[in-house]
Design an enzyme around this catalytic site. Structure first.
Site, PDB file in Angstrom:
ATOM      1  CE  LYS A 174     -56.953 -46.890  22.230  1.00 55.13           C
ATOM      2  NZ  LYS A 174     -56.359 -45.545  22.191  1.00 55.13           N
ATOM      3  NE  ARG A 213     -53.252 -38.683  16.096  1.00 56.48           N
ATOM      4  CZ  ARG A 213     -54.373 -38.134  16.566  1.00 56.48           C
ATOM      5  NH1 ARG A 213     -55.179 -38.846  17.309  1.00 56.48           N
ATOM      6  NH2 ARG A 213     -54.666 -36.883  16.292  1.00 56.48           N
ATOM      7  CD  GLU A 225     -49.686 -17.019  -1.799  1.00 55.81           C
ATOM      8  OE1 GLU A 225     -48.817 -16.124  -1.884  1.00 55.81           O
ATOM      9  OE2 GLU A 225     -50.075 -17.709  -2.755  1.00 55.81           O
ATOM     10  CG  ASP A 278     -52.933 -14.375  -1.414  1.00 58.89           C
ATOM     11  OD1 ASP A 278     -52.426 -14.290  -0.266  1.00 58.89           O
ATOM     12  OD2 ASP A 278     -52.246 -14.555  -2.433  1.00 58.89           O
ATOM     13  CG  ASP A 337     -52.723 -42.087  25.674  1.00 61.70           C
ATOM     14  OD1 ASP A 337     -51.723 -42.590  25.131  1.00 61.70           O
ATOM     15  OD2 ASP A 337     -53.890 -42.381  25.343  1.00 61.70           O
TER      16      ASP A 337
HETATM   17  C1  R5P Z   1     -53.584 -43.869  20.380  1.00 59.50           C
HETATM   18  O1  R5P Z   1     -53.215 -45.012  20.479  1.00 59.50           O
HETATM   19  C2  R5P Z   1     -53.006 -42.754  21.206  1.00 59.50           C
HETATM   20  O2  R5P Z   1     -51.988 -43.188  22.026  1.00 59.50           O
HETATM   21  C3  R5P Z   1     -54.102 -42.124  22.048  1.00 59.50           C
HETATM   22  O3  R5P Z   1     -54.584 -43.066  22.970  1.00 59.50           O
HETATM   23  C4  R5P Z   1     -55.218 -41.650  21.181  1.00 59.50           C
HETATM   24  O4  R5P Z   1     -54.724 -40.841  20.140  1.00 59.50           O
HETATM   25  C5  R5P Z   1     -56.245 -40.900  21.985  1.00 59.50           C
HETATM   26  O5  R5P Z   1     -57.303 -40.581  21.157  1.00 59.50           O
HETATM   27  P1  R5P Z   1     -58.721 -40.244  21.725  1.00 59.50           P
HETATM   28  O6  R5P Z   1     -58.536 -39.169  22.774  1.00 59.50           O
HETATM   29  O7  R5P Z   1     -59.469 -39.750  20.520  1.00 59.50           O
HETATM   30  O8  R5P Z   1     -59.317 -41.493  22.274  1.00 59.50           O
END
Ligand code: R5P
Length: 293
Positions: free
Chosen positions: A190, A94, A37, A35, A217
């Protein structure tokens, strides 16, 4: 005694952490009932022990979370003295505020559930928003993978490198990598439209002619942020363009988009297992965990 429980989301990283700490690891047997789980069993003794649980929560955040809760509660129920929980990718990080009225503040909910399930301390890597640490009642520590990323690119011998943060929020990441490389760094501006998700990045003059560029990032998700940054770097005359992050989610055709945008190599860490997650955070994690063990 200390041992490391190898959560199903992070068996490899868990083994590496156990190795670095010089302790035994405990496997987890995982089955799925017809199921859907989950059923799991700890394959070793935890009674009276201070255990470290390593369990990332991506991909399949919701499934990995249930495993996390089941392991935490089972370990405590079986008599573990403490469970230090290492979550390389923190789920729902997020969703750290109520963007629209009525929304769940999911990061806060996750923290409450982890604590309720039995986590005594929590270690994670590169949170999207450090502010969520204030919601923990247990000791919680965020470590950055950037030193490991910097070392990786140092070994690669980039030519006159320049480190670029694709948005202001990532400037501290760029700074940490640039420090290891002895390189210059800067950030771009950005803007993401919250309704359409479209990302726009303002042009900027960069002293990058003939230099290798490393864009860093915390997360690469759809790849749009890096695609824009790579475009600017290319227009400014950069030589090779690399992209690195802690959490390479790489949704859909993100990797293809990045290659088309001129990114030579995309690399992430083993916070998220997979073919791109090649830089290990095991040593950084072990170093952080030693403070508690
Ligand atoms: C947002 O501020 C994070 O630091 C990343 O820049 C973001 O999550 C990247 O997302 P994506 O690859 O969809 O542009």
């Amino acid at each position: 005694m200390v041992s490391v429980i190898l959560g199903p989301g992070s068996t490899e990283l868990g083994r590496r952490v156990a190795e670095r700490l010089g302790v035994e690891s405990i496997p987890v047997e995982l089955r799925t009932f017809p199921d859907g789980e989950s059923s799991l069993r700890l394959g070793g003794q935890v009674e009276g022990e201070d255990v470290v649980l390593v369990q990332t929560c991506y991909p399949n955040q919701n499934g990995r979370l249930i495993e996390l809760f089941l392991i935490l509660d089972a370990a405590k129920d079986l008599g573990a003295r403490s469970v230090t929980t290492f979550i390389p990718y923190f789920p729902y990080m997020r969703q750290d505020r109520r963007f629209r009225p009525g929304e769940a503040v999911s990061s806060k909910t996750m923290i409450k559930l982890m604590e309720a399930a039995g986590a005594d301390r929590l270690l994670t890597f590169d949170l999207h928003n450090h502010e969520i640490l204030k919601w923990f009642r247990i000791p919680a520590l965020e470590v950055s993978a950037m030193p490991a990323i910097g070392e990786h690119f140092k070994r690669m011998g980039l030519r006159n490198p320049y480190v670029l943060a694709p948005d202001d929020g990532a400037i501290h990441l760029a700074e940490a990598v640039a420090k290891v490389l002895g390189a210059d760094f800067t950030s771009l501006e950005k803007h993401r439209d919250t309704t359409t998700g479209v990302v726009e990045t303002s042009s900027k003059r960069l002293e990058v002619k003939g230099r290798d560029i490393l864009i860093v990032d915390d997360i690469i998700s759809t790849g749009s942020t890096i695609v824009n940054a790579a475009g600017i770097a290319e227009r400014e005359g950069a030589r090779d363009i690399y992209a690195a992050c802690t959490h390479a989610l790489l949704l859909g055709d993100a990797l293809a988009k990045l290659r088309i945008a001129g990114v030579k190599e995309v690399i992430g860490t083993d916070c998220i297992p997979g073919s791109v997650g090649l830089i290990s955070v095991a040593s950084l994690a072990a170093e952080a965990l030693r403070r508690w063990l």
